[in-house]
Design a protein around this motif. Structure first.
Motif, PDB file in Angstrom:
ATOM      1  N   MET A 110       0.851  -1.197   0.000  1.00 49.29           N
ATOM      2  CA  MET A 110       0.000   0.000   0.000  1.00 49.29           C
ATOM      3  C   MET A 110       0.880   1.237   0.000  1.00 49.29           C
ATOM      4  N   HIS A 111       0.239   2.394  -0.150  1.00 48.97           N
ATOM      5  CA  HIS A 111       0.974   3.655  -0.176  1.00 48.97           C
ATOM      6  C   HIS A 111       0.121   4.712   0.518  1.00 48.97           C
ATOM      7  N   ILE A 112       0.707   5.402   1.497  1.00 45.32           N
ATOM      8  CA  ILE A 112      -0.016   6.469   2.191  1.00 45.32           C
ATOM      9  C   ILE A 112       0.039   7.727   1.340  1.00 45.32           C
ATOM     10  N   VAL A 113      -1.125   8.301   1.079  1.00 47.75           N
ATOM     11  CA  VAL A 113      -1.194   9.571   0.344  1.00 47.75           C
ATOM     12  C   VAL A 113      -1.526  10.662   1.356  1.00 47.75           C
ATOM     13  N   ILE A 114      -0.680  11.687   1.397  1.00 46.41           N
ATOM     14  CA  ILE A 114      -0.838  12.760   2.384  1.00 46.41           C
ATOM     15  C   ILE A 114      -1.404  13.995   1.695  1.00 46.41           C
ATOM     16  N   LYS A 115      -2.274  14.720   2.431  1.00 44.75           N
ATOM     17  CA  LYS A 115      -2.821  15.969   1.888  1.00 44.75           C
ATOM     18  C   LYS A 115      -1.675  16.895   1.514  1.00 44.75           C
ATOM     19  N   GLU A 116      -1.866  17.593   0.410  1.00 42.91           N
ATOM     20  CA  GLU A 116      -0.817  18.485  -0.071  1.00 42.91           C
ATOM     21  C   GLU A 116      -0.571  19.610   0.923  1.00 42.91           C
ATOM     22  N   THR A 117       0.698  19.879   1.170  1.00 47.61           N
ATOM     23  CA  THR A 117       1.089  20.991   2.038  1.00 47.61           C
ATOM     24  C   THR A 117       2.217  21.748   1.355  1.00 47.61           C
ATOM     25  N   LYS A 118       2.528  22.932   1.912  1.00 43.94           N
ATOM     26  CA  LYS A 118       3.636  23.712   1.359  1.00 43.94           C
ATOM     27  C   LYS A 118       4.974  23.025   1.645  1.00 43.94           C
ATOM     28  N   GLU A 119       5.019  22.311   2.780  1.00 46.99           N
ATOM     29  CA  GLU A 119       6.253  21.640   3.154  1.00 46.99           C
ATOM     30  C   GLU A 119       6.405  20.332   2.369  1.00 46.99           C
ATOM     31  N   GLN A 120       7.633  19.999   2.049  1.00 41.11           N
ATOM     32  CA  GLN A 120       7.897  18.736   1.378  1.00 41.11           C
ATOM     33  C   GLN A 120       8.049  17.648   2.445  1.00 41.11           C
ATOM     34  N   ILE A 121       7.243  16.600   2.355  1.00 39.01           N
ATOM     35  CA  ILE A 121       7.286  15.516   3.331  1.00 39.01           C
ATOM     36  C   ILE A 121       8.065  14.343   2.738  1.00 39.01           C
ATOM     37  N   ASP A 122       9.093  13.936   3.451  1.00 39.29           N
ATOM     38  CA  ASP A 122       9.890  12.791   3.028  1.00 39.29           C
ATOM     39  C   ASP A 122       9.103  11.523   3.378  1.00 39.29           C
ATOM     40  N   TYR A 123       8.751  10.750   2.372  1.00 40.35           N
ATOM     41  CA  TYR A 123       7.881   9.584   2.581  1.00 40.35           C
ATOM     42  C   TYR A 123       8.513   8.564   3.521  1.00 40.35           C
ATOM     43  N   GLU A 124       9.789   8.282   3.340  1.00 36.28           N
ATOM     44  CA  GLU A 124      10.463   7.280   4.179  1.00 36.28           C
ATOM     45  C   GLU A 124      10.476   7.705   5.646  1.00 36.28           C
ATOM     46  N   ILE A 125      10.756   8.987   5.909  1.00 34.89           N
ATOM     47  CA  ILE A 125      10.784   9.474   7.286  1.00 34.89           C
ATOM     48  C   ILE A 125       9.383   9.438   7.885  1.00 34.89           C
ATOM     49  N   MET A 126       8.401   9.863   7.107  1.00 38.35           N
ATOM     50  CA  MET A 126       7.012   9.849   7.576  1.00 38.35           C
ATOM     51  C   MET A 126       6.574   8.421   7.913  1.00 38.35           C
ATOM     52  N   LEU A 127       6.921   7.475   7.049  1.00 40.23           N
ATOM     53  CA  LEU A 127       6.528   6.090   7.254  1.00 40.23           C
ATOM     54  C   LEU A 127       7.228   5.515   8.488  1.00 40.23           C
ATOM     55  N   SER A 128       8.507   5.813   8.624  1.00 41.40           N
ATOM     56  CA  SER A 128       9.254   5.350   9.786  1.00 41.40           C
ATOM     57  C   SER A 128       8.640   5.903  11.074  1.00 41.40           C
ATOM     58  N   TYR A 129       8.285   7.172  11.049  1.00 43.69           N
ATOM     59  CA  TYR A 129       7.674   7.817  12.218  1.00 43.69           C
ATOM     60  C   TYR A 129       6.352   7.151  12.586  1.00 43.69           C
ATOM     61  N   ARG A 130       5.497   6.947  11.609  1.00 49.89           N
ATOM     62  CA  ARG A 130       4.170   6.379  11.873  1.00 49.89           C
ATOM     63  C   ARG A 130       4.241   4.910  12.322  1.00 49.89           C
ATOM     64  N   MET A 131       5.100   4.133  11.674  1.00 45.98           N
ATOM     65  CA  MET A 131       5.210   2.727  12.059  1.00 45.98           C
ATOM     66  C   MET A 131       5.845   2.587  13.449  1.00 45.98           C
ATOM     67  N   SER A 132       6.832   3.439  13.740  1.00 42.55           N
ATOM     68  CA  SER A 132       7.447   3.420  15.074  1.00 42.55           C
ATOM     69  C   SER A 132       6.423   3.788  16.141  1.00 42.55           C
ATOM     70  N   ALA A 133       5.585   4.776  15.828  1.00 37.44           N
ATOM     71  CA  ALA A 133       4.555   5.192  16.781  1.00 37.44           C
ATOM     72  C   ALA A 133       3.564   4.059  17.030  1.00 37.44           C
ATOM     73  N   PHE A 134       3.166   3.365  15.977  1.00 39.65           N
ATOM     74  CA  PHE A 134       2.198   2.281  16.140  1.00 39.65           C
ATOM     75  C   PHE A 134       2.796   1.121  16.939  1.00 39.65           C
ATOM     76  N   VAL A 135       4.051   0.787  16.643  1.00 32.84           N
ATOM     77  CA  VAL A 135       4.716  -0.268  17.408  1.00 32.84           C
ATOM     78  C   VAL A 135       4.872   0.174  18.865  1.00 32.84           C
ATOM     79  N   GLY A 136       5.126   1.464  19.084  1.00 28.81           N
ATOM     80  CA  GLY A 136       5.193   1.988  20.443  1.00 28.81           C
ATOM     81  C   GLY A 136       3.886   1.804  21.196  1.00 28.81           C
ATOM     82  N   VAL A 137       2.780   1.982  20.500  1.00 23.35           N
ATOM     83  CA  VAL A 137       1.457   1.756  21.112  1.00 23.35           C
ATOM     84  C   VAL A 137       1.298   0.279  21.477  1.00 23.35           C
TER      85      VAL A 137
END
Length: 197
Positions: free
Chosen positions: A133-160
């Motif tokens: 799958m692929h997470i699609v993020i709402k467009e923002t002015k800031e450039q979001i690095d997909y790998e960092i975003m994915l690492s952050y979200r998966m780490s947070a979920f594993v933390g839960v």
């Protein structure tokens, strides 16, 4: 190999896995012998060695089974769909957490025997999010690095998940899934300091 033979093999392996889990919870992984596992499962050492090389091989089989079932739980609710809105991910989160809740003894035993197990869960989730799958993020002015975003979200979920296991599953899988969904779909407003100045 016929169905009866397959069922017999599966029964034997299941009994050996259950025996190892029970013994880890009772006395810790380090002190368990092959004889302990065989006796608990009501088999002999020879039967154990027909299926597994040693107790590490048996532990690895349990880990592989858990991770495969978690991956299946993550994807199953969306079979045949092209996409799902972020606020509709509750079914997969719930199924994954329900699976952990249903097999809580396996999780506690695995974490006790293998401190890297949380990292294995992280890798499974990360790989699934990269390959299936692929997470699609709402467009923002800031450039979001997909790998960092994915690492952050998966780490947070594993933390839960870690928090939930370490607190003895004090909340239901349903409550935990609701809380995860709230966190996924909320942004921080600001942070207050307890001891300013």
């Amino acid at each position: 190999m016929d169905d009866a033979s397959d069922r017999r093999i599966n029964r034997t392996r299941s009994a050996l896995k259950s025996a190892l889990v029970e013994l880890i919870l009772e006395k810790g992984y380090g002190s368990i012998t092959i004889m302990d596992i065989a006796n608990r499962a009501d088999y002999n050492r020879g039967t154990f060695y027909k299926h597994y090389l040693d107790k590490d091989d048996l532990l690895a089989a349990i880990k592989h089974e858990i991770l495969r079932e978690l991956s299946d739980a993550l994807l199953a609710p969306y079979e045949g769909l092209d996409r799902v809105d972020a606020d509709k991910i509750f079914p997969s989160t719930l199924r994954l957490l329900q699976h952990i809740e249903l097999h809580k003894d396996q999780f506690v035993a695995m974490i006790s025997a293998n401190k890297d197990f949380y990292y294995d869960i992280y890798n499974m989730l990360h790989n699934s999010m990269m390959n299936d799958m692929h997470i699609v993020i709402k467009e923002t002015k800031e450039q979001i690095d997909y790998e960092i975003m994915l690492s952050y979200r998966m780490s947070a979920f594993v933390g839960v998940i870690m928090y939930w296991v370490e607190t003895g599953f004090k909340y239901s899988a349903n409550y935990m899934a609701e809380q995860v969904l709230i966190q996924v779909n909320r942004s921080l407003d600001y942070i207050e300091f307890n001891n300013p100045g």
